[in-house]
Structures are given as structure tokens and as C-alpha cells.
Design an enzyme around this catalytic site. Structure first.
Site, PDB file in Angstrom:
ATOM      1  N   ASP A  12      28.714 -30.240  60.976  1.00  0.00           N
ATOM      2  CA  ASP A  12      30.033 -30.689  60.511  1.00  0.00           C
ATOM      3  C   ASP A  12      30.480 -31.869  61.355  1.00  0.00           C
ATOM      4  O   ASP A  12      30.713 -31.714  62.552  1.00  0.00           O
ATOM      5  CB  ASP A  12      31.014 -29.512  60.631  1.00  0.00           C
ATOM      6  CG  ASP A  12      32.445 -29.933  60.335  1.00  0.00           C
ATOM      7  OD1 ASP A  12      32.625 -30.924  59.601  1.00  0.00           O
ATOM      8  OD2 ASP A  12      33.370 -29.265  60.839  1.00  0.00           O
ATOM      9  N   ASP A  16      36.236 -30.144  60.023  1.00  0.00           N
ATOM     10  CA  ASP A  16      36.972 -29.290  59.085  1.00  0.00           C
ATOM     11  C   ASP A  16      36.288 -27.929  58.896  1.00  0.00           C
ATOM     12  O   ASP A  16      36.697 -27.136  58.051  1.00  0.00           O
ATOM     13  CB  ASP A  16      37.170 -29.989  57.730  1.00  0.00           C
ATOM     14  CG  ASP A  16      35.857 -30.210  56.983  1.00  0.00           C
ATOM     15  OD1 ASP A  16      34.770 -29.967  57.580  1.00  0.00           O
ATOM     16  OD2 ASP A  16      35.899 -30.602  55.810  1.00  0.00           O
ATOM     17  N   ASP A  20      28.651 -31.358  56.428  1.00  0.00           N
ATOM     18  CA  ASP A  20      28.812 -32.530  55.561  1.00  0.00           C
ATOM     19  C   ASP A  20      27.631 -33.492  55.715  1.00  0.00           C
ATOM     20  O   ASP A  20      26.762 -33.313  56.587  1.00  0.00           O
ATOM     21  CB  ASP A  20      30.153 -33.227  55.843  1.00  0.00           C
ATOM     22  CG  ASP A  20      30.426 -33.361  57.331  1.00  0.00           C
ATOM     23  OD1 ASP A  20      29.508 -33.815  58.039  1.00  0.00           O
ATOM     24  OD2 ASP A  20      31.528 -32.978  57.792  1.00  0.00           O
ATOM     25  N   ASP A 191      17.198 -26.214  40.033  1.00  0.00           N
ATOM     26  CA  ASP A 191      17.718 -24.851  40.178  1.00  0.00           C
ATOM     27  C   ASP A 191      17.385 -24.021  38.932  1.00  0.00           C
ATOM     28  O   ASP A 191      17.532 -24.512  37.809  1.00  0.00           O
ATOM     29  CB  ASP A 191      19.247 -24.944  40.358  1.00  0.00           C
ATOM     30  CG  ASP A 191      19.881 -23.619  40.732  1.00  0.00           C
ATOM     31  OD1 ASP A 191      19.494 -23.055  41.763  1.00  0.00           O
ATOM     32  OD2 ASP A 191      20.762 -23.149  39.988  1.00  0.00           O
ATOM     33  N   GLU A 256      12.616 -24.408  41.133  1.00  0.00           N
ATOM     34  CA  GLU A 256      12.758 -23.023  41.570  1.00  0.00           C
ATOM     35  C   GLU A 256      12.262 -22.191  40.387  1.00  0.00           C
ATOM     36  O   GLU A 256      12.972 -22.029  39.394  1.00  0.00           O
ATOM     37  CB  GLU A 256      14.228 -22.696  41.870  1.00  0.00           C
ATOM     38  CG  GLU A 256      14.415 -21.255  42.297  1.00  0.00           C
ATOM     39  CD  GLU A 256      15.875 -20.780  42.213  1.00  0.00           C
ATOM     40  OE1 GLU A 256      16.265 -19.972  43.060  1.00  0.00           O
ATOM     41  OE2 GLU A 256      16.608 -21.206  41.302  1.00  0.00           O
TER      42      GLU A 256
HETATM   43  C1  GLC Z   1      19.586 -20.406  42.632  1.00  0.00           C
HETATM   44  C2  GLC Z   1      20.248 -20.717  43.948  1.00  0.00           C
HETATM   45  C3  GLC Z   1      21.316 -19.691  44.210  1.00  0.00           C
HETATM   46  C4  GLC Z   1      22.330 -19.716  43.100  1.00  0.00           C
HETATM   47  C5  GLC Z   1      21.653 -19.561  41.741  1.00  0.00           C
HETATM   48  C6  GLC Z   1      22.571 -19.912  40.612  1.00  0.00           C
HETATM   49  O1  GLC Z   1      18.877 -19.224  42.656  1.00  0.00           O
HETATM   50  O2  GLC Z   1      19.287 -20.784  44.954  1.00  0.00           O
HETATM   51  O3  GLC Z   1      21.935 -19.893  45.454  1.00  0.00           O
HETATM   52  O4  GLC Z   1      23.262 -18.691  43.278  1.00  0.00           O
HETATM   53  O5  GLC Z   1      20.540 -20.410  41.606  1.00  0.00           O
HETATM   54  O6  GLC Z   1      22.778 -21.298  40.538  1.00  0.00           O
HETATM   55 MG    MG Z   2      33.013 -31.374  57.556  1.00  0.00          MG
END
Ligand code: GLC
Ligand code: MG
Length: 520
Positions: A12, A16, A20, A191, A256
Site C-alpha cells: 500500500d 489507506d 495499490d 477468470d 483458470e
Molecule cells: C475465480 C477467482 C475467485 C472469484 C471467482 C469468481 O475463481 O479466482 O477469487 O471469486 O473466480 O469471479
Molecule cells: Mg493504497
């Protein structure tokens, strides 16, 4: 070698309490020192945060608490100067409920925007349209009172699923890819890459295991065969189009892909489709060496370069915790990671894995919407998401103020600074391992020959000038390497003994992986 940065919890810069982009830039020298080649940044886009950034409300901007587009550009150029590639997360299965696309889809049930998402009339008695479940518990459908229709969500109700049969959705995402490619990214982590398309008739999924009260949401999800809500063949057409955009620009596509079966994984990971797939299986498993070695062999046979092996990510308890905790868990994790260096595509470490960290301890509260059961106790994915421990200053050097997630500080020996000062600390082992993989491309590129062993808990292989023996059993083992002249160059722990007369066989202690080289 890749490295996953969970942006909220890495560094960070502005005090905050939330990690970031500028914080990441300030730590790039550390990542180069460690020896990684590519960074995967979890979503830093504007988001109401129901799923900590995986509910995106604008795909072409940076959430103010993570910085600005200018900070992103600075990060990319600073990374490139150090030879580090930058991979960003793209979330195409669903948006946030707060995305303007969803707002307009909901507002006007008869308007053209409606069909960016999946809507369906209620089933008999007003029930959800079919038996699909959300990963995070409950039905995969929520009723929109205003229109009397349900919307589909494989995750939280606040993460409505997009309708990938609508060409507008496809065009939008292609333009999003261009947006980030033009800003210099080197890859996308897709994802839920096995999601996206759904069955047109919204048929019920076959149930394959009984349901019981009190079951964890993930178990409920696994009680169904996901024949109709995921794994639709049309999804790969999308990745073929993305590949046309990415491949000529040397931009990598890493999915993924929740598919621990080579025949299924290879729909997604193939020439002209996705370049590699994260196999989540090993990031979920407890200490189960026999199953692990079997999985490695099966997947390698089907997809020799296509599996990006990970032992850890931001969704599961850390491997040192899953594998027995403390020193034992950390040694086991490194023994497995050493094997991962030689059996697939690009392996990834998750931030803090190089410190052999176990899960952080939360002081109060939970932050994750999903309860995950670990060792009998229910808690969320929070334990693996506590701040990266840099040093022993307040908040372990992560931030100058209270971090967004309230956890116990880590002791000096669990921090980057503490470990850098201690030559025996895990960080130096990981660093040597990464250097070894860089120095010996044979380790991942040369043809792989398995050396048969009689023990299912021992794997041994040769790749060109490299040999590797992973003894994941609880006793010492002796493996003949089939030819003389080997020299051990790395082991996750001391105690391997080479036959001194021929250097053709090696005796390896329990839970140890050793790498050997020859003639170079
Ligand atoms: C993937 C991400 C996870 C998220 C899910 C829904 O598995 O790694 O963190 O909750 O997708 O987007
Ligand atoms: Mg920050």
C-alpha cells in the site's frame, strides 16, 4: 516463472490500508531479485467489492483505491524495464451488478440491452428456472421483482452472468482486450475460463451425489455434473477469436480452467485457443502425494506444455497450512513446487509462498463472502489474503495505517526482510530454484522421460541435462538414474547422497525433491 499478486494485500503506497498499483511498482526490485519473469495482477478495476474485485463495474479503468491508469502505465513500464511481464485478470463470465450494462438490462425488460445477461421465467410454483447452483451457495438464480424474471449467476447474486450468445458481449470483450494490449500488457488471466456459455435450453444439471443439510457450498456445487451451466463447446470459439488478437502481439492467454482431466483441459488449452491453463486441483488438495504424482503424470501426458501448475492462489488456504503447518508444511510445499518446475508450462507462485507462509490469523471479522471449511473450522478465503509481510515495522511494512483486513502481525522470521538476512530461510531456496530454472531451460523444454520407480510416492524424470527425483514418501528412497555423471544442484532440504563411485544413483530423504545436472 510467474508470480501472483493479490493487489489488495501486496503493498500500500498511499496509507489507506489497501494495496495499490504504485505499491507494486515500489516492490518490483524485490520481484526481480527473487527471479520471477511474469506478474499476474488480480482485478484492480472499479468494483463494489462484493467478491473483492471479481465483480467488475468498469473493465477499462482502475479503482481509485488501487490507483489510476497512469499508475498502471508507470507499473507496466517499470516492470518492462526489469524484464518482467505483466498479466492482467479478465473476468468475462460475469460483471458486477453495478455495471451500467446490468443497470440498463434490468431497467428495460423489452430493450435491446436486456440480452447482455441471462434472464429466465420462473419454474413451476415460482421456483428458480432450473437446478443450477451458485458456487457460493444457494440457487444460481435471483428473482428480479420488477420484471418477474430471474437472472443467472454462477457466483454471488451481485455477479450476474453475461449472455455470451449475444454478439455485443463478444465485441465488448474484444475491445477490452485491445484496450489493455494498447497499454502494454503481456497477457490475460481468464477468470472462470470454463464458464461463459450456458445451455440454450437451460436444462437441469445431472445430480451425481446426494445433498445433505449443512453441506459446504463447494460440496453442493460438486454434487452436480456441470453439463449445462459450464464447459459448453462454444466457449472455445471465443478464445480462438481472442487468440487471433493476442498471438500476433505476443500476448499470452492463461485460463483458470477447472478441468483436472487432460481431454477436457485440451479443449481450452490448444494451439490457437488458450496458451496455458491453471490447474486448480493442486491448489485445493491437502497432503496427498500419491494422488498428486498421478495427476502430474496424467496431465503431463495429455498436455506436456499446457498446464500452469500452482500450489497456491488467493482462493485456497496456503499450502504450508494444508500440508501440515509450520516447517513440515513449508518443506512439503517446496518439494512439490520443485517438481512443478519440470513438468508443465509456466508455474506460478502466490505472493508469500516464497516465505513458506502458513495462513494469516484473523483478529476479528470475516471479509470474504464465501465460507471455506479448513481443518474442521469454517472461515473464508481470508487466511491466504492477509497482507504481504515485508518487515517488522508497523503492519509488517504493508501500509502505514490499518490494513483493510485485520490480522495478527507476522514475526520477523516470516517477513521478507527477516528472511533475506537469514541464509537458511525459505526465500533463498525459492530464489535458487527460480535461478536454476532460468539457467537450465532443459528443465522445462527438453523431452521428458520418466524413470520408473516401484513406489507410487516417488517420481523421477530426466529432461536433457537435468534429472529430478521427488520423494514424497515418509522414508528415504534410492533411485537409479540410468546413467552416470549426475551432480545434485538443488534440494528442498539437505541429506541426499549420490553413489560416489558412479554418480548413477541417488539416495533421497523423505519428503525431498532433488534436481541434478549432468555435463554442463
Ligand atoms: C475465480 C477467482 C475467485 C472469484 C471467482 C469468481 O475463481 O479466482 O477469487 O471469486 O473466480 O469471479
Ligand atoms: Mg493504497
Amino acid at each position: 516463472m510467474g508470480y501472483e499478486i493479490y493487489v489488495r494485500s501486496f503493498a500500500d503506497s498511499d496509507g489507506d490500508g489497501i494495496g495499490d498499483l504504485a505499491g507494486i511498482t515500489s516492490r518490483l526490485d524485490y520481484l526481480s531479485w527473487l527471479g520471477v519473469d511474469a506478474l499476474w495482477l488480480t482485478p484492480f478495476y472499479p468494483s463494489p467489492g462484493h467478491d473483492h474485485g471479481y465483480d467488475v463495474s468498469d473493465y477499462r479503468a482502475v479503482a481509485p483505491h488501487h490507483g489510476s491508469l497512469q499508475d498502471f502505465d508507470t507499473l507496466v513500464s517499470a516492470a518492462h524495464q526489469r524484464g518482467l511481464r505483466v498479466i492482467v485478470d479478465i473476468v468475462p463470465n460475469h460483471t458486477s451488478i453495478k455495471h451500467r450494462w446490468f443497470a440498463s438490462a434490468r431497467r428495460d425488460p423489452d430493450g435491446p440491452e436486456r440480452h447482455r445477461y441471462l434472464w429466465a421465467d420462473p419454474g413451476p410454483g415460482g421456483r428458480p428456472p432450473n437446478n443450477w447452483r451458485s458456487h457460493f451457495g444457494g440457487p444460481a438464480w435471483t428473482l428480479d421483482e420488477q420484471s418477474g424474471q430471474y437472472w443467472c449467476h454462477l457466483f454471488l447474486p451481485e455477479q450476474p452472468d453475461l449472455n455470451w450468445r449475444n454478439p455485443v458481449v463478444r465485441e465488448d470483450f474484444e475491445s477490452i482486450l485491445h484496450f489493455w494490449i494498447d497499454r502494454g500488457v503481456d497477457g490475460f488471466r481468464v477468470d472462470v475460463a470454463h464458464g461463459l456459455f450456458k445451455d440454450t435450453e437451460l436444462r437441469d444439471n445431472p445430480q451425481i451425489a446426494p445433498l445433505a443439510d449443512g453441506m459446504h457450498p463447494f460440496e453442493v456445487f460438486d454434487a452436480f455434473e456441470h453439463r449445462y451451466d459450464m464447459y459448453q463447446t462454444e466457449t472455445t470459439d471465443i478464445y480462438r477469436r481472442w487468440n487471433h488478437i493476442c498471438a500476433p502481439r505476443q500476448v499470452m492467454l492463461l485460463g483458470e480452467v477447472d478441468a483436472p482431466w487432460p481431454d477436457r483441459m485440451s479443449h481450452y488449452v490448444a494451439p490457437g485457443v488458450l496458451d496455458q491453463g491453471f490447474l486448480l486441483w493442486a491448489a485445493r488438495a491437502g497432503w496427498s502425494p500419491e494422488a498428486l504424482l498421478k495427476m502430474v503424470r496424467v496431465m503431463h501426458e495429455g498436455l506436456p506444455q499446457g498446464v500452469s501448475w500452482v500450489l497456491s492462489n488467493h482462493d485456497r488456504p496456503r499450502p504450508a497450512s494444508r500440508f501440515g503447518g509450520g516447517e513440515v508444511g513449508a518443506q512439503r510445499a517446496l518439494a512439490v513446487t520443485t517438481l512443478f518446475m519440470a513438468v508443465g508450462g509456466t508455474p506460478f507462485l502466490y505472493q508469500g509462498e516464497e516465505l513458506g507462509l502458513t495462513d494469516g490469523t484473523l483478529r476479528h471479522g470475516t471479509y470474504d463472502p464465501v465460507p471455506v471449511e479448513t481443518a474442521g473450522a469454517i472461515h473464508g478465503r481470508d487466511g491466504c489474503r492477509t497482507p504481504m509481510p515485508w518487515d517488522t515495522s508497523p503492519h509488517n511494512g504493508f501500509s502505514t495505517s490499518d490494513p483493510w483486513i485485520d490480522s495478527e502481525p507476522r514475526p520477523p522470521q516470516q517477513t521478507v526482510a527477516g528472511q533475506r538476512a537469514d541464509p537458511d530461510a525459505p526465500i533463498h531456496r525459492y530464489r535458487s530454484l527460480l535461478a536454476l530454472r532460468r539457467k537450465h531451460p532443459d528443465m522445462w523444454r527438453a523431452p521428458l522421460e520418466w524413470i520408473e520407480t516401484s513406489d507410487p510416492l516417488v517420481a523421477a524424470l530426466r529432461r536433457g541435462s537435468i534429472a529430478l527425483v521427488a520423494n514424497l514418501s515418509d522414508h528415504r528412497t534410492h533411485v537409479s538414474l540410468g546413467s552416470p555423471g549426475w551432480q545434485p544442484v538443488f534440494a528442498n532440504r539437505q541429506g541426499s547422497r549420490l553413489d560416489s563411485a558412479t554418480s548413477e544413483a541417488i539416495s533421497v530423504p523423505a519428503e525431498t525433491t532433488v534436481v541434478l545436472t549432468r555435463g554442463s
